[in-house]
Motif scaffolding. Structure first.
Motif, mmCIF file in Angstrom:
data_model
loop_
_atom_site.group_PDB
_atom_site.id
_atom_site.type_symbol
_atom_site.label_atom_id
_atom_site.label_comp_id
_atom_site.label_asym_id
_atom_site.label_seq_id
_atom_site.Cartn_x
_atom_site.Cartn_y
_atom_site.Cartn_z
ATOM 1 N N THR A 240 0.859 -1.187 0.000
ATOM 2 C CA THR A 240 0.000 0.000 0.000
ATOM 3 C C THR A 240 0.892 1.233 0.000
ATOM 4 O OG1 THR A 240 -1.614 -1.239 1.330
ATOM 5 C CG2 THR A 240 -1.936 1.157 1.146
ATOM 6 N N ARG B 36 2.372 4.986 -0.330
ATOM 7 C CA ARG B 36 1.868 6.320 -0.019
ATOM 8 C C ARG B 36 1.613 7.101 -1.300
ATOM 9 N NH1 ARG B 36 4.405 9.111 5.308
ATOM 10 N NH2 ARG B 36 5.045 7.237 6.455
ATOM 11 N N ARG B 37 0.595 7.938 -1.244
ATOM 12 C CA ARG B 37 0.354 8.854 -2.353
ATOM 13 C C ARG B 37 1.058 10.174 -2.058
ATOM 14 N NH1 ARG B 37 -3.358 12.640 -0.907
ATOM 15 N NH2 ARG B 37 -4.532 12.220 1.014
ATOM 16 N N GLU C 61 0.831 13.982 -1.390
ATOM 17 C CA GLU C 61 -0.138 14.960 -0.889
ATOM 18 C C GLU C 61 -0.081 16.256 -1.679
ATOM 19 O OE1 GLU C 61 0.112 17.567 3.021
ATOM 20 O OE2 GLU C 61 -0.456 15.489 3.491
ATOM 21 N N ALA D 92 4.216 3.900 9.149
ATOM 22 C CA ALA D 92 3.064 4.724 8.774
ATOM 23 C C ALA D 92 3.081 6.088 9.453
ATOM 24 C CB ALA D 92 1.765 3.987 9.111
ATOM 25 N N HIS E 141 6.766 11.128 8.982
ATOM 26 C CA HIS E 141 6.588 12.160 7.969
ATOM 27 C C HIS E 141 7.708 12.004 6.947
ATOM 28 C CE1 HIS E 141 4.367 14.968 11.031
ATOM 29 N NE2 HIS E 141 3.613 13.972 10.596
ATOM 30 N N LEU F 192 4.848 13.318 1.098
ATOM 31 C CA LEU F 192 4.140 12.043 1.145
ATOM 32 C C LEU F 192 2.969 12.123 2.122
ATOM 33 C CD1 LEU F 192 7.222 9.637 1.203
ATOM 34 C CD2 LEU F 192 5.863 10.362 -0.781
ATOM 35 N N GLN G 50 0.019 11.087 4.746
ATOM 36 C CA GLN G 50 -0.088 10.215 5.914
ATOM 37 C C GLN G 50 -1.273 9.287 5.724
ATOM 38 O OE1 GLN G 50 3.132 11.577 6.868
ATOM 39 N NE2 GLN G 50 2.331 10.407 8.586
ATOM 40 N N ASP G 51 -1.039 8.012 5.847
ATOM 41 C CA ASP G 51 -2.088 7.010 5.665
ATOM 42 C C ASP G 51 -1.743 5.845 6.580
ATOM 43 O OD1 ASP G 51 -3.825 5.015 4.918
ATOM 44 O OD2 ASP G 51 -3.468 5.213 2.766
ATOM 45 N N ALA H 3 -0.722 2.672 4.859
ATOM 46 C CA ALA H 3 0.416 2.653 3.941
ATOM 47 C C ALA H 3 1.631 2.015 4.601
ATOM 48 C CB ALA H 3 0.742 4.067 3.485
ATOM 49 N N VAL I 292 6.812 3.539 0.160
ATOM 50 C CA VAL I 292 6.729 4.427 -0.992
ATOM 51 C C VAL I 292 7.355 3.724 -2.188
ATOM 52 C CG1 VAL I 292 8.920 5.579 -0.410
ATOM 53 C CG2 VAL I 292 7.240 6.776 -1.818
#
Length: 292
Positions: free
Chosen positions: A15, A17-18, A20, A205, A208, A233, A235-236, A239, A242
């Motif tokens: 999973t 990270r997307r 931001e 997770a 930062h 990146l 925060q999830d 996740a 990356v």
């Protein structure tokens, strides 16, 4: 000294990270007129806690860097200077001195206070690198200052198909970096990708983190990140890392992440404390010659 390591097989990032947001740095100057780009600025300090600042500098025009950074104080945080190309001499009030050259890192803990200078030892050619500021926990801000030069040959790195990673801090693929910090747990990677290459990095997770692309362009998750852009990146809680993907050309990027301190940040120039009163004390100590 050969610091090339064989990476271990780690669980894939399932999973990622997307991104931001993308951030463009702000051109500025510091020291005695050194031209640089401030990538991580003060308004982002809370969002990217424990990191306070990231400057990128790079020029083949001596007038942009030759005056360097004459004597100036610090208190309450750490400075990490990563020199890609060029030569910079460090001297400080604690009696330390050292020479940064191609690929080397200077890791300085200002702690309760230090006065230092960073002056180029070249009059021509390219000067290129980064300076990162890493905050200290309130319990660590008044520790004695310390300093470490890490020559390029002593920075662990590993190679995988199409990928070369220099592990400055933290760990990657089972390779421990040159520096470890227990409270902020920083991860600092210099990632080189061939065209079309892919790299995955596990991250807690709660950390930062951000990616700064300084050569070529990358795909970070589903977001295209062009050169000289910082991808913050998201925060999830679900996740686990990356994923970076190079396009049709080679790319290089910094991946930086750390555990937030979640403490008040009070900054006045080169002093970073937790309260205004502590800042006033820092200024008074500097003016009275009480820094290390």
């Amino acid at each position: 000294m050969d610091t090339t390591r064989t990476p271990t097989t780690s669980a894939p990032v399932t999973t990622p990270r997307r991104v931001e947001r993308l951030v463009a740095g702000q051109p500025t100057s510091d020291g005695a007129g050194v031209k640089l780009t401030r990538v991580l600025t003060q308004p982002l300090q809370r969002r990217l806690d424990p990191f306070l600042m990231l400057d990128a500098f790079g020029s083949d025009t001596p007038g942009d860097y030759i005056a360097g950074f004459p004597d100036h104080p610090h208190r309450g945080f750490e400075t990490i200077t990563y020199m890609l190309r060029g030569r910079m001499r460090h001297r400080d009030s604690a009696g330390n001195k050292g020479l940064l050259d191609d690929g080397a890192v200077q890791w300085m803990t200002a702690g309760r206070g230090v006065i230092h200078s960073e002056l180029p030892e070249q009059t021509e050619g390219v000067m290129e690198g980064f300076q990162l500021w890493l905050n200290l926990h309130s319990a660590d801000k008044m520790q004695p200052p310390s300093y470490r030069d890490i020559p390029s040959a002593q920075i662990p790195e590993f190679n995988a198909p199409g990928v070369r990673v220099r592990v400055i801090a933290g760990s990657s693929q089972g390779v421990a970096g040159a520096v470890q910090r227990p409270r902020t747990e920083p991860v600092y990677l210099d990632i080189h990708l061939d065209a079309g290459a892919r790299f995955e990095q596990a991250l807690p997770a709660g950390h930062h983190g951000f990616v700064y692309v300084y050569r070529g362009a990358l795909q970070v998750g589903e977001t295209a990140v062009p050169v000289q852009r910082m991808a913050v990146l998201a925060q999830d809680a679900a996740a686990d890392g990356v994923v970076l993907q190079a396009g049709e050309a080679p790319a290089r990027a910094l991946l930086i992440a750390g555990a937030p301190l979640r403490e008040p940040i009070a900054q006045y120039g080169p002093f970073v404390m937790n309260t205004r009163d502590e800042l006033m004390t820092a200024v008074e100590d500097f003016q009275a010659g009480r820094l290390a």
